[in-house]
Write an enzyme that holds these catalytic residues in place. Structure first.
Site, PDB file in Angstrom:
ATOM      1  N   ASN A  12      15.034 -17.254  12.617  1.00 11.69           N
ATOM      2  CA  ASN A  12      16.321 -17.736  12.128  1.00 11.69           C
ATOM      3  C   ASN A  12      16.986 -18.574  13.221  1.00 11.69           C
ATOM      4  OD1 ASN A  12      19.270 -17.734  11.704  1.00 11.69           O
ATOM      5  ND2 ASN A  12      18.824 -16.435   9.947  1.00 11.69           N
ATOM      6  N   ASP A  79      18.901  -6.868  13.554  1.00  7.84           N
ATOM      7  CA  ASP A  79      18.977  -6.637  12.113  1.00  7.84           C
ATOM      8  C   ASP A  79      20.452  -6.599  11.774  1.00  7.84           C
ATOM      9  OD1 ASP A  79      17.271  -6.281   9.731  1.00  7.84           O
ATOM     10  OD2 ASP A  79      18.529  -4.521   9.439  1.00  7.84           O
ATOM     11  N   TYR A 164      26.021 -15.406   4.512  1.00  6.05           N
ATOM     12  CA  TYR A 164      27.218 -15.195   3.701  1.00  6.05           C
ATOM     13  C   TYR A 164      28.485 -15.782   4.333  1.00  6.05           C
ATOM     14  CZ  TYR A 164      24.198 -11.766   1.370  1.00  6.05           C
ATOM     15  OH  TYR A 164      23.159 -11.158   0.691  1.00  6.05           O
ATOM     16  N   HIS A 189      30.312  -9.780  14.455  1.00  7.62           N
ATOM     17  CA  HIS A 189      29.485  -8.589  14.643  1.00  7.62           C
ATOM     18  C   HIS A 189      28.370  -8.851  15.646  1.00  7.62           C
ATOM     19  CE1 HIS A 189      27.808 -11.257  11.712  1.00  7.62           C
ATOM     20  NE2 HIS A 189      26.710 -10.550  11.529  1.00  7.62           N
TER      21      HIS A 189
END
Length: 208
Positions: A12, A79, A164, A189
């Site tokens: 990613n 994750d 998102y 986060h």
């Protein structure tokens, strides 16, 4: 001090950029999974591990250990995902494949908004979660977690970020996709988890 080679166990590009930026100044060389043959030219095809953990931390550990064992390199795995209160915590660990196909952001977002609307709301409390695990070749592990709270709304805004982000509204009314990289790192986060991991690496490498 000699640089420590660390494999970033993801392809990613967004996550890779955030990790590289977060660890600037540390004696580490980060190599994304997509460039593994630059350091291991004879490496065969490495299949993805089965992520069957019940939590973000369990999945991060599965990935970090797997890629460390497959390559012989220290491996850093992330994750992360989204939990929405009205959906009982979904999509949770299935965030990247919520609509059925891994990494299809458009489909995942469409399903998310449809599911929230089906619950009779268009302003749903939500939280992003991130877990990081660094599996070291000596058998040690470092772990860090971070959380960012906000709301999911049906109007997409912004062109930055990924996943998102265009639908995740922060406390100041902007979406994650409207923030600069610096602003996002300060509140996200992943930013919180990376800052925690960076401090652990400072201690490990005895860097002030």
């Amino acid at each position: 001090m000699e640089e420590k080679l660390i494999l970033i166990a993801t392809s990613n590009a967004g996550k890779v950029r955030e990790m590289e930026r977060a660890f600037e100044g540390l004696p580490v060389r980060l190599v994304p999974l997509s460039r593994i043959r630059e350091i291991l030219p004879d490496a065969g095809e490495i299949e993805e591990p089965v992520e069957d953990g019940a939590t973000f931390l369990e999945n991060a550990r599965i990935k970090a250990r797997y890629y460390m064992e497959q390559t012989g390199l220290a491996a850093l795995a992330d994750d992360s995902g989204l939990s929405v209160e009205v959906l009982g915590g979904a999509p949770g660990v299935y965030s990247a494949r919520y609509a059925g196909v891994h990494g299809d952001d458009a489909a995942n977002n469409a399903k998310l908004i449809a599911d929230i609307r089906a619950r009779g709301t268009e302003n749903a409390a939500a939280a992003y979660h991130c877990a990081l695990v660094l599996a070291l070749t000596a058998g040690e592990e470092l772990a860090a977690e971070g959380v960012c709270t906000g709301f999911i709304r049906p109007e997409a805004r912004g062109t930055e970020g990924f996943g998102y982000d265009p639908y995740f509204y922060c406390a100041d009314g902007r979406t994650m996709a409207e923030l600069t990289r610096e602003e996002k790192h300060a509140i996200s986060h992943r930013g919180a988890a990376l800052n925690n991991m960076k401090e652990q690496l400072r201690t490990l490498f005895q860097v002030k």
